[in-house]
Structure formats: C-alpha cells, structure tokens
Design an enzyme around this catalytic site. Structure first.
Site, PDB file in Angstrom:
ATOM      1  N   HIS A  24      55.371 -65.145  46.896  1.00 50.09           N
ATOM      2  CA  HIS A  24      55.845 -63.628  46.402  1.00 50.09           C
ATOM      3  C   HIS A  24      57.087 -63.279  46.743  1.00 50.09           C
ATOM      4  O   HIS A  24      57.156 -62.976  48.067  1.00 50.09           O
ATOM      5  CB  HIS A  24      54.762 -62.707  46.459  1.00 50.09           C
ATOM      6  CG  HIS A  24      55.164 -61.369  45.929  1.00 50.09           C
ATOM      7  ND1 HIS A  24      54.839 -61.089  44.395  1.00 50.09           N
ATOM      8  CD2 HIS A  24      55.683 -60.197  46.179  1.00 50.09           C
ATOM      9  CE1 HIS A  24      55.146 -59.906  44.169  1.00 50.09           C
ATOM     10  NE2 HIS A  24      55.734 -59.206  45.270  1.00 50.09           N
ATOM     11  N   CYS A  25      57.993 -62.971  45.780  1.00 50.71           N
ATOM     12  CA  CYS A  25      59.585 -62.658  46.273  1.00 50.71           C
ATOM     13  C   CYS A  25      59.735 -61.147  45.897  1.00 50.71           C
ATOM     14  O   CYS A  25      59.526 -61.020  44.673  1.00 50.71           O
ATOM     15  CB  CYS A  25      60.251 -63.438  45.531  1.00 50.71           C
ATOM     16  SG  CYS A  25      62.101 -63.218  45.942  1.00 50.71           S
ATOM     17  N   PRO A  26      59.636 -60.360  46.992  1.00 49.32           N
ATOM     18  CA  PRO A  26      60.007 -58.954  46.674  1.00 49.32           C
ATOM     19  C   PRO A  26      61.300 -58.457  46.081  1.00 49.32           C
ATOM     20  O   PRO A  26      61.365 -57.526  45.431  1.00 49.32           O
ATOM     21  CB  PRO A  26      59.873 -58.191  48.159  1.00 49.32           C
ATOM     22  CG  PRO A  26      60.088 -59.247  49.120  1.00 49.32           C
ATOM     23  CD  PRO A  26      59.716 -60.351  48.825  1.00 49.32           C
TER      24      PRO A  26
END
Length: 342
Positions: free
Chosen positions: A179-181
C-alpha cells in the site's frame, strides 16, 4: 459363528463438540485434534482458523486521512515542479535560442502529461479484486474448489492465497504488492504495471529537471573571480584543494545575490536529485521482485523459510504483457531451481 461374533469387542468413539467445527467454505462438519486451531477441509480445501475472531477497522478513517494528505503533497509538488520549472528555466532557454526553447518546451509537455496520466491511473484505478466464488453450502462448493482459501474476518468473505487484505483501503486486493500512501491506493494486479511506468516516468522527468535547472542556473549565477579558476588549473594538490574550498565559499556567498528565479532553480536541482535517488532504489527493488516472480508481501512471508521463487527474465516480459510466442525464444538466464518445503 454366532458366538464368535458376539464375543468380538465393539469400540465406540465419543466425539466431543469441542473437536467438531463447521467448515466455513462448504458447511460440512469437520473433526480435528483438540490442539489444532488451524486445519484444512478435506472436501473443499478451505483453511479454517478456529480461534480467529471478527476484526474491525479501528484506524480506517485516520489512515484514509493520512493518505489524502500525502496525495495532496505529491500533487502539489508535481505541479510546482512543472509550473516552477517552466517559469524559472524557459526564459533563460528562450533567450539563448527560440528553436532550442520550443524543443525543450515540447519535451516538458510530453513528460508532464505522461507523469500526470500515469499517476491518475495508478492512484484512482482499482488495485485488483478477486473473482466472485460460491461458498458456504455443500451442494454449491465442489471438490477442491476453495483450495488453500482462507476466510477474511474484515470483509467476511473467502480470500484466495494470492489475495491480501489492506486495512487502509478496507478491501481484499488480488496480487497485492504494498500500500503506497503517496498515491493513496494499493499496488496490485490491476495497477502494478501503471505503478512501474509511473516510477520510470518520474525518474526520467527528475533527471531532465536536474539537467535543465543546472544548465539554466549556470547562466544566471553570479560570475566567480578568475583567481579561483586559475587555482583550479594549477598542478599542486594543496592549491587545488584550497581553490575548491574557496569556490564553495564563493558559491555560498554569491547565492545571497541570486534572484527568486535562481533560488527556485537551486531548489529544483536539489529536490530532483534527492528524488532521483529514492525513485531509483524503489524501482530497482520492484524490478527485482518481478524478476523473482513475487511481490513485496510475498518476500516478507517467505523470509526465514527455504522456499524460493523461479528467477527468470521471462517474469519481466510476462509482467509487462509480452506475448507467449516471443517468450519461447528467450534464453533462461540465471535460472535457479525451485526449492520446496519438506
């Protein structure tokens, strides 16, 4: 014969209710050892965790707000690099040559549109959802239909071995890498290619910004005294080292005399160079995982074990959609055999 049959001992086994559990996949009752909290159904192949309870999304809204802040910062930085770079660089470029300015302005437009488009596809496209499958009742679930499936306590539905639940997005993502913020989204089966293309586009764009900001900065930087340059041409090492120190001090002192355009060029050069290093490391890591035929989460789950993926260049071509007839003619470089757990 009758007496011998009557004398035979009949063993009766009493099954405790604690050792009997309902399979979530097919609905059949399963018998398991008393000290086995995790077991597999012999019919559908689903894996059941007896003591796993319902989970709640406690920090869901905080995580989503954090992602929105990161996305806003990234979008603002992209817009600043594009607009600030055009404002700071191209008056200098057009003053040198009009054709030269039109050429680089076209390159800037192509890189900007490509980067923004790939960011949009990566951030706002679904990362990948697993196909809908029937579960819960014996007539509908066939033999080995839910092989190695687990039950997601967050989504309350089956989860395939290739699927991971993201607590930030609140969904199960197929072939989830991470998951890439900064994009506010997961990287999975659907947008993984777009994410790699976005990294490549950002890397090329930052390299271009570094070159152009340095080129424009050299034209507007206050000139240095010639005595520093004469010392640099001297053959003595001590004089050359002293000259480098004097040049660094002169550059720092002359930076005070820079205009707003010059300060923007300095910031663009430093920020783009720093970003190049980080993006290069991330891109290399991603390509290594693709070459090994796994994702980032797969590498974490296999850490400490002896299971290895099939390392092959074909994984890279297959990931980017290269057709199978072409793959047949590719050699197997650095091919390592698979090792299986005993």
């Amino acid at each position: 014969m009758v007496d011998s049959n009557l004398n035979k001992e009949h063993l009766v086994t009493v099954v405790s209710e604690d050792h009997e559990t309902l399979c979530w996949g097919c609905g059949l009752r399963l018998l398991h050892p008393p000290n086995a909290p995790v077991f597999k159904c012999g019919w559908c192949g689903a894996i059941t965790d007896k003591y796993e309870s319902k989970c709640d999304h406690k920090d869901y809204w905080w995580r989503r707000m954090r992602d929105r802040c990161f996305v806003c910062v990234l979008v603002g930085f992209i817009l600043f690099v594009i607009c600030g770079g055009v404002w700071a660089v191209y008056p200098v470029i057009f003053s040198i040559s009009f054709v030269f300015g039109i050429f680089h302005l076209t390159i800037t437009g192509i890189l900007s549109i490509t980067t923004v488009l790939l960011f949009t596809l990566t951030a706002f496209r679904s990362a990948g959802t697993q196909p809908i499958i029937e579960w819960g009742s014996y007539p509908a679930v066939g033999k080995n239909q839910l092989e190695n499936y687990t039950f997601c306590r967050y989504c309350s539905k089956p989860k395939s071995p290739r699927t991971h639940h993201c607590r930030t997005c609140g969904i199960c993502v197929l072939d989830m890498d991470h998951h890439c913020p900064f994009i506010g989204n997961c990287v999975g089966a659907t947008n993984h290619r777009h994410f790699i293309a976005f990294l490549v586009s950002v890397l090329v764009s930052t390299m271009y910004v570094t070159i152009m900001s340095a080129y424009a900065g050299l034209h507007i930087w206050p000139p240095l005294p010639h005595r520093y340059l004469d010392h640099l041409r001297a053959g003595n090492r001590s004089l050359a080292w002293r000259a480098l120190q004097d040049v660094a001090i002169a550059l720092a002192s002359s930076a005070v005399l820079l205009s707003t355009r010059g300060l923007v060029l300095v910031y663009l050069f430093v920020s783009s160079t720093s970003l190049e290093i980080g993006i290069s490391v991330l891109l290399w890591q991603q390509l290594c995982y693709i070459y090994e035929g796994q994702t980032y989460l797969d590498s974490l789950s296999m850490r400490g074990g002896d299971e290895a993926g099939d390392k092959d260049c074909k994984n890279l071509f297959r990931f980017f959609g290269c057709p199978y007839p072409v793959l047949r003619f590719l050699p197997n470089f650095w091919n390592s055999p698979k090792s299986h757990r005993k």
